[in-house]
Design an enzyme around this catalytic site. Structure first.
Site, PDB file in Angstrom:
ATOM      1  N   LYS A  54     -49.266  28.577  16.680  1.00  0.00           N
ATOM      2  CA  LYS A  54     -48.591  29.862  16.514  1.00  0.00           C
ATOM      3  C   LYS A  54     -49.447  30.976  17.093  1.00  0.00           C
ATOM      4  CE  LYS A  54     -45.919  28.456  12.514  1.00  0.00           C
ATOM      5  NZ  LYS A  54     -45.897  28.205  11.083  1.00  0.00           N
ATOM      6  N   GLN A  98     -48.655  30.292   5.781  1.00  0.00           N
ATOM      7  CA  GLN A  98     -48.318  28.899   6.088  1.00  0.00           C
ATOM      8  C   GLN A  98     -48.101  28.094   4.804  1.00  0.00           C
ATOM      9  OE1 GLN A  98     -47.914  27.546   9.315  1.00  0.00           O
ATOM     10  NE2 GLN A  98     -47.149  25.811   8.162  1.00  0.00           N
ATOM     11  N   ASP A 121     -40.774  34.873   8.593  1.00  0.00           N
ATOM     12  CA  ASP A 121     -40.255  33.540   8.254  1.00  0.00           C
ATOM     13  C   ASP A 121     -38.866  33.651   7.627  1.00  0.00           C
ATOM     14  OD1 ASP A 121     -41.609  31.274   8.962  1.00  0.00           O
ATOM     15  OD2 ASP A 121     -42.973  31.284   7.236  1.00  0.00           O
TER      16      ASP A 121
END
Ligand code: NDP
Length: 294
Positions: A54, A98, A121
């Site tokens: 990422k 994460q 997200d």
């Protein structure tokens, strides 16, 4: 094999190219460099790889990437205070923690601490609510990537029968909502669904997001259907090495489907590309400027 392969790698590369152009415009016209902060707790090898990829992709697109690594035993309080600090940082437009987090940390509490406008997200309850009510929130990356691939493959999805196998908050449910927003007739299947073969067999669009290797059999697929396989399962081969397989029995399904995503190389690469796209969207909204369309 009769199905055409939906090449997620190729599609993701095109999106990333487009994103790099958008970033260039934002820098030149508005002196704005979108920034994405990724927080990783612990040393889970798979999570480390995701975070590294990422960050690399963020920088390749010309954006600012910030990585925060925290020890496995970090307290929930310290993690949340880091998130709150990032909420206040004007150079950070997107925040991603994460998952999964260690067991002693309440994931929901951490997600709720992220400012909804920086929640790239799309997992915050406000963003789930906005998606469900047709509002303008942040949309989870994997389902959004699936919808983009479906539209690229099929054009208009209106009136098609779609099944989503899996009902998690991060994939299955937002996926079903996005299909509904495209005017599909949507069935959500899960571990208690009866006659899954028949439910899949009547669907023009099949999304498999289960986490069970090759659960969806090729013989279930309606001829000509479009199959999107979200599953990523690592299985042990006879020679002791591992290989990745999806939630769909790929070779047999490809005999019947009209189009299908492979694993690897299907949905996976799209997720990071969409994360970058969400970061630009978040940055533009925070600055009150129109997102460049290329
Ligand atoms: P979860 O484990 O959170 O959810 C799995 C879902 O599958 C549940 O709703 C469960 O039903 C359902 N399920 C389990 N067994 C069966 C069965 N036998 N028949 C029908 N339904 C079943 O998984 P996620 O949604 O997080 O992830 C799904 C898959 O997608 C995983 O392989 C994951 O690795 C992958 N993934 C890939 C991403 C990518 O970028 N490509 C991103 C995110 C995930 P119930 O609710 O009844 O328990």
């Amino acid at each position: 094999m009769s199905a055409s392969i939906i090449d997620g790698k190729d599609f993701a590369a095109k999106i990333k190219e487009n994103i790099a152009k958008q970033v260039k415009i934002l820098k030149e016209k508005y002196d704005l460099t979108p920034g994405l902060a990724v927080v990783l707790v612990g040393e889970d090898p798979a999570s480390q790889v995701y975070v590294r990829n990422k960050n690399k992709s963020t920088k390749e697109a010309g954006m600012n990437g910030y990585e925060y690594l925290m020890d496995d035993d970090v307290s929930e309080e310290i993690l949340i205070s880091k998130v709150k600090e990032l909420n206040q940082d004007p150079t950070v437009h997107g925040i991603l923690v994460q998952l999964p987090l260690p067991k002693h940390i309440n994931e929901a509490a951490v997600i709720e601490a992220i400012a909804p406008e920086k929640d790239v997200d799309g997992f915050h309850i406000i963003n789930s609510g906005l998606l469900a009510t047709g509002g303008k929130g942040m949309v989870p990356c994997t389902p959004l990537g699936c919808i983009m691939m479906l539209k690229e493959t099929l054009g208009n999805l209106s009136g098609l029968d779609a099944v989503v196998v899996g009902r998690s908050n991060i994939v299955g449910k937002p996926m079903a909502q996005l299909l509904l927003n495209e005017n599909c007739t949507v069935t959500i299947a899960h571990s208690r669904t009866k006659n899954l073969d028949q439910v899949v067999g009547r669907s023009d669009i099949v999304i498999a997001a289960v986490g069970v290797p090759e659960l969806v059999k090729g013989s279930w697929i309606k001829p000509g259907a479009t199959v999107i396989d979200v599953g990523i399962n690592r299985i042990l081969k006879e020679d002791g090495k591992t290989r990745l397989v999806g939630d769909v029995e790929f070779a047999a399904a490809a005999e019947r489907a009209g189009a299908i995503t492979p694993v690897p190389g299907g949905v996976g690469p799209m997720t990071i590309a969409v994360l970058l796209k969400n970061t630009i969207t978040a940055a533009c909204r925070q600055k009150g400027i129109e997102q460049p369309q290329i």
